[in-house]
Design a protein around this motif. Structure first.
Motif, mmCIF file in Angstrom:
data_model
loop_
_atom_site.group_PDB
_atom_site.id
_atom_site.type_symbol
_atom_site.label_atom_id
_atom_site.label_comp_id
_atom_site.label_asym_id
_atom_site.label_seq_id
_atom_site.Cartn_x
_atom_site.Cartn_y
_atom_site.Cartn_z
ATOM 1 N N ARG A 100 0.703 -1.111 0.045
ATOM 2 C CA ARG A 100 0.035 0.104 0.025
ATOM 3 C C ARG A 100 0.985 1.198 0.119
ATOM 4 N NH1 ARG A 100 -3.962 -0.684 4.835
ATOM 5 N NH2 ARG A 100 -2.306 -1.709 5.918
ATOM 6 N N SER A 101 0.207 2.195 -0.682
ATOM 7 C CA SER A 101 0.868 3.349 -0.546
ATOM 8 C C SER A 101 0.089 4.669 -0.267
ATOM 9 C CB SER A 101 1.472 3.787 -2.036
ATOM 10 O OG SER A 101 2.696 3.093 -2.454
ATOM 11 N N PHE A 102 0.984 5.621 0.576
ATOM 12 C CA PHE A 102 -0.171 6.813 0.940
ATOM 13 C C PHE A 102 0.771 8.057 0.960
ATOM 14 C CE2 PHE A 102 -1.055 2.872 3.591
ATOM 15 C CZ PHE A 102 -2.321 2.886 3.488
ATOM 16 N N ARG A 103 -0.225 9.232 0.656
ATOM 17 C CA ARG A 103 0.443 10.404 0.750
ATOM 18 C C ARG A 103 0.209 11.049 2.008
ATOM 19 N NH1 ARG A 103 2.282 12.846 -3.655
ATOM 20 N NH2 ARG A 103 1.770 14.766 -3.113
ATOM 21 N N ALA A 104 1.302 12.142 2.445
ATOM 22 C CA ALA A 104 0.691 13.059 3.312
ATOM 23 C C ALA A 104 1.673 14.405 3.288
ATOM 24 C CB ALA A 104 1.527 12.233 4.722
ATOM 25 N N ARG A 105 1.052 15.334 4.004
ATOM 26 C CA ARG A 105 1.697 16.705 3.801
ATOM 27 C C ARG A 105 3.176 16.517 4.582
ATOM 28 N NH1 ARG A 105 -3.478 17.691 2.243
ATOM 29 N NH2 ARG A 105 -4.421 17.305 4.107
ATOM 30 N N VAL A 106 2.875 15.899 5.948
ATOM 31 C CA VAL A 106 3.977 15.991 6.869
ATOM 32 C C VAL A 106 4.425 14.548 7.496
ATOM 33 C CG1 VAL A 106 4.819 16.774 9.165
ATOM 34 C CG2 VAL A 106 3.540 18.541 7.609
ATOM 35 N N LEU A 107 5.636 14.473 7.538
ATOM 36 C CA LEU A 107 6.062 12.969 7.916
ATOM 37 C C LEU A 107 6.675 13.232 9.299
ATOM 38 C CD1 LEU A 107 6.500 10.050 7.133
ATOM 39 C CD2 LEU A 107 8.794 10.787 6.460
ATOM 40 N N VAL A 108 6.130 12.392 9.993
ATOM 41 C CA VAL A 108 6.839 12.119 11.633
ATOM 42 C C VAL A 108 7.658 10.968 11.919
ATOM 43 C CG1 VAL A 108 6.237 12.270 14.047
ATOM 44 C CG2 VAL A 108 4.893 13.617 12.451
ATOM 45 N N ASN A 109 8.952 11.117 12.164
ATOM 46 C CA ASN A 109 9.609 9.836 12.143
ATOM 47 C C ASN A 109 9.848 9.602 13.913
ATOM 48 O OD1 ASN A 109 11.563 7.818 12.695
ATOM 49 N ND2 ASN A 109 13.329 9.003 11.656
ATOM 50 N N ALA A 110 8.614 8.856 14.288
ATOM 51 C CA ALA A 110 8.710 8.460 15.824
ATOM 52 C C ALA A 110 9.104 6.734 15.928
ATOM 53 C CB ALA A 110 7.375 8.881 16.317
ATOM 54 N N ALA A 111 10.249 6.629 15.366
ATOM 55 C CA ALA A 111 10.357 5.163 15.147
ATOM 56 C C ALA A 111 11.266 4.550 16.408
ATOM 57 C CB ALA A 111 11.071 4.684 13.907
ATOM 58 N N GLY A 112 11.397 5.325 17.505
ATOM 59 C CA GLY A 112 12.090 4.962 18.514
ATOM 60 C C GLY A 112 13.666 4.394 18.232
ATOM 61 N N PRO A 113 14.017 3.065 18.513
ATOM 62 C CA PRO A 113 15.226 2.603 18.179
ATOM 63 C C PRO A 113 15.508 2.528 16.892
ATOM 64 C CG PRO A 113 14.183 1.182 19.908
ATOM 65 C CD PRO A 113 13.190 2.240 19.300
ATOM 66 N N TRP A 114 14.447 2.851 16.119
ATOM 67 C CA TRP A 114 14.962 2.581 14.460
ATOM 68 C C TRP A 114 14.860 4.010 13.870
ATOM 69 C CZ3 TRP A 114 12.071 -1.002 17.028
ATOM 70 C CH2 TRP A 114 12.242 -2.239 17.060
ATOM 71 N N VAL A 115 14.820 5.083 14.810
ATOM 72 C CA VAL A 115 14.744 6.372 14.146
ATOM 73 C C VAL A 115 15.926 6.807 13.295
ATOM 74 C CG1 VAL A 115 15.669 7.546 16.084
ATOM 75 C CG2 VAL A 115 14.311 8.822 14.641
ATOM 76 N N GLY A 116 16.998 6.346 13.499
ATOM 77 C CA GLY A 116 18.043 6.540 12.649
ATOM 78 C C GLY A 116 18.085 5.592 11.332
ATOM 79 N N GLN A 117 17.634 4.254 11.522
ATOM 80 C CA GLN A 117 17.244 3.821 10.348
ATOM 81 C C GLN A 117 16.482 4.457 9.258
ATOM 82 O OE1 GLN A 117 16.776 -0.582 11.298
ATOM 83 N NE2 GLN A 117 15.537 -0.974 9.339
ATOM 84 N N VAL A 118 15.372 4.788 10.008
ATOM 85 C CA VAL A 118 14.291 5.589 8.918
ATOM 86 C C VAL A 118 14.844 6.794 8.226
ATOM 87 C CG1 VAL A 118 12.108 7.099 9.119
ATOM 88 C CG2 VAL A 118 12.419 4.657 10.336
ATOM 89 N N ILE A 119 15.635 7.419 9.038
ATOM 90 C CA ILE A 119 16.392 8.716 8.281
ATOM 91 C C ILE A 119 17.316 8.246 7.198
ATOM 92 C CG2 ILE A 119 18.140 10.357 8.598
ATOM 93 C CD1 ILE A 119 17.111 10.451 11.573
ATOM 94 N N GLN A 120 18.096 7.101 7.541
ATOM 95 C CA GLN A 120 19.234 6.674 6.404
ATOM 96 C C GLN A 120 18.634 5.901 5.401
ATOM 97 O OE1 GLN A 120 22.210 5.280 8.721
ATOM 98 N NE2 GLN A 120 22.382 6.915 9.756
ATOM 99 N N GLU A 121 17.856 4.803 5.642
ATOM 100 C CA GLU A 121 17.475 3.825 4.828
ATOM 101 C C GLU A 121 15.955 3.902 4.333
ATOM 102 O OE1 GLU A 121 18.180 -0.040 6.641
ATOM 103 O OE2 GLU A 121 19.979 0.650 7.737
ATOM 104 N N VAL A 122 15.144 4.541 4.926
ATOM 105 C CA VAL A 122 13.716 4.676 4.487
ATOM 106 C C VAL A 122 13.403 5.947 3.673
ATOM 107 C CG1 VAL A 122 11.385 4.783 5.180
ATOM 108 C CG2 VAL A 122 12.882 3.117 6.383
ATOM 109 N N ALA A 123 13.806 7.152 4.381
ATOM 110 C CA ALA A 123 13.743 8.362 3.891
ATOM 111 C C ALA A 123 14.846 8.898 2.936
ATOM 112 C CB ALA A 123 13.295 9.357 5.065
ATOM 113 N N HIS A 124 15.961 8.211 3.467
ATOM 114 C CA HIS A 124 17.330 8.673 2.806
ATOM 115 C C HIS A 124 17.655 10.183 2.608
ATOM 116 C CE1 HIS A 124 17.432 4.534 0.911
ATOM 117 N NE2 HIS A 124 16.157 4.837 0.525
ATOM 118 N N LEU A 125 17.566 10.658 4.014
ATOM 119 C CA LEU A 125 17.894 12.004 4.212
ATOM 120 C C LEU A 125 19.120 12.267 4.945
ATOM 121 C CD1 LEU A 125 14.373 13.077 6.034
ATOM 122 C CD2 LEU A 125 15.273 13.600 3.754
ATOM 123 N N PRO A 126 19.809 13.319 4.631
ATOM 124 C CA PRO A 126 21.161 13.616 5.118
ATOM 125 C C PRO A 126 21.013 14.312 6.479
ATOM 126 C CG PRO A 126 20.452 15.486 3.671
ATOM 127 C CD PRO A 126 19.624 14.381 3.503
#
Length: 516
Positions: A216-242
């Protein structure tokens, strides 16, 4: 693909569900995705306390302590079914030392060089005075002194301990707190998705495109990364943000033993190594002991209480209690990974427990949530919404401070009266059964019982007072997906069930999921 929501929240722990609830209550459209179960990691592996953080005073984290102290009574009023006041006994021990080089210990080494790293009683009393007065306390009683030689609280302790201070903090069912925040968010319009991992999040024009593992895919105006211990993984591997910001994973382990003392107060114990360990009355017949502070190098969901940590906690409390505690006394262990903001502290114990909210505005906004603690989750959610306010012009104002969680619409001291009412309306309930239902569901306990006049009306009996009616409630209204989520998160009935009974719960849930 559904229409874009205002917020997409990654993570179904206390921070994610708290933010989702706050945002939904402001009239925003919200979607939350959790890769496993709600409270499936850090948020169900705490010491089950919400407190000001007496130890944090040594690190001069006064803002965090003040905010936490003020939140205690706000939360007490909002969730009197899953939380209640608790008194803590702090025995005075000449062996007490600071946890390494803290700001307070460095100051004392200059003013009182004879102390040599020890915590003088005068310093402890000064800290407790601050603790009593920083937080606008109204419900909770203040600190008192105890003569352990003539007090029941001294009976379990070794004879060498003759004096103690007693102060107030609060106990909370951490996993149910998460579930109730998710339920309230859903009641206010949020879409809660459990058991589906976010595999990709990318900026797309004026918003975010978020893809889940189920396709499934979804659109959103704002993304909140509250992944706890995985917060860094979301930054680097999911959202690919510097990002140059990092998270420090610190493992906290606990052991549970049969009840070590008969009263309802907890012990705040200070070791020769400067660490703090609590011994807390737990689920009626047990004692919860913890926690450790160890840097964690593995996957967050692979955290376990190691044999070395079991030995450490047993030795620690055996230094205080008359009856030695050994690994053979341990009936359960659990461990969680705290995702602390990496502030460069020299040790896991010294790393800040404060939260950090980092807003990436290089396009549609993404808010990263680092750290945090149960006590301040509601304030963290308000702070998150304040940061996002410029990007969400239609959002309403803060509202959660006076709003009870589901089932919490009764007075702080009203649990006993609720249990009495349940027993009048459902005469088959034992006192312990009624108390448990009230402590889990509050004013919604009557709905769980669904008008039953006999125990047979509740359907299948799985043991330990868990019935088919209650199990269906957890599955249909609390997103329960397996026996572990039922027996060790939404309840702690796993402590009272045999492996065979737990397997029956698992089989029932699996059969219902297939039928659905």
């Amino acid at each position: 693909m559904s229409a874009a929501t205002d917020l997409f929240v990654i993570g179904g722990g206390i921070n994610g569900t708290g933010i989702a609830r706050d945002a939904a209550g402001r009239g925003l459209s919200v979607r939350l995705a959790e890769q496993g179960d709600l409270a499936g990691a850090t948020s169900s592996a705490s010491t089950k306390l919400y407190h000001g953080g007496l130890r944090y005073l040594e690190f001069l984290e006064l803002r965090l302590v003040r905010e936490s102290l003020r939140e205690r009574e706000v939360l007490l009023r909002a969730m009197p079914h899953i939380a209640w006041p608790m008194r803590f006994v702090l025995p005075l021990d000449p062996r007490m030392r600071f946890a390494g080089q803290t700001p307070v210990s460095r100051l004392l080494s200059l003013a009182m060089p004879w102390a040599r790293g020890h915590r003088p009683n005068l310093v402890i009393r000064a800290g407790l005075f601050l603790y009593d007065n920083l937080g606008a306390r109204k419900i909770l009683p203040g600190t008192t002194s105890l003569d352990l030689r003539h007090a029941p609280e001294g009976e379990p302790l070794q004879d060498r301990l003759t004096r103690a201070y007693e102060y107030s903090d609060c106990w909370v069912d951490d996993a149910r707190l998460v579930v109730l925040n998710a339920r309230d968010a859903a009641a206010r319009g949020a879409d809660i998705i459990v058991g589906s991992k976010v595999t990709e999040a990318r900026r797309d024009g004026t918003g975010w495109m978020v893809r889940l593992a189920d396709g499934r895919s979804f659109r959103a105006r704002v993304l909140v990364n509250a992944a706890g211990p995985w917060v860094g993984q979301v930054i680097q591997e999911v959202a690919h943000l510097p990002s140059t910001e990092g998270v420090r994973l610190v493992r906290g382990s606990h052991i549970v033993t049969r009840r070590l003392f008969d009263h309802d107060k907890a012990y705040f114990l200070q070791g020769p190594d400067g660490r703090i360990v609590f011994a807390i009355p737990y689920e009626g017949d047990f004692t919860l002991i913890g926690t450790t502070d160890m840097d964690h190098d593995g996957a967050p969901d692979q955290a376990v209480c190691t044999p070395e940590e079991v030995d450490y906690l047993c030795r620690f409390v055996s230094g205080y209690f008359r009856q030695a505690v050994t690994p053979a006394d341990v009936v359960w262990t659990f461990s969680g990974v705290r995702p602390l903001y990496d502030d460069g502290a020299s040790s896991a114990t010294a790393a800040t427990r404060d939260y950090v909210l980092s807003l990436d505005q290089a396009g549609p906004p993404c808010l990263h949530v680092f750290g945090g603690k149960i006590t301040t989750y509601r304030r963290l959610a308000e702070a998150a919404m304040a940061k996002l306010a410029p990007h969400l012009p239609g959002a309403g104002s803060p509202w959660t401070a006076g709003a009870p969680l589901p089932g919490g619409d009764f007075p702080v001291d009203g649990a006993a009266a609720l249990a009495d009412g349940l027993r009048r309306d459902h005469p088959f309930l034992t006192q312990g059964w009624a108390d448990r239902l009230v402590r889990a569901y509050g004013t919604e306990a009557a709905q769980v019982l669904d008008g039953a006049r006999t125990a047979a009306d509740l359907g299948r009996d799985f043991g330990a007072t868990l019935t088919e009616s209650e199990l269906r409630w957890m599955m249909e209204r609390e997103w329960a997906r397996d026996a572990k989520g039922v027996l060790w998160r939404r309840s702690k009935l796993g402590l009272r069930m045999s492996p065979e009974q737990a397997a029956e719960v698992e089989d029932y849930i699996a059969s219902r999921r297939v039928a659905a």
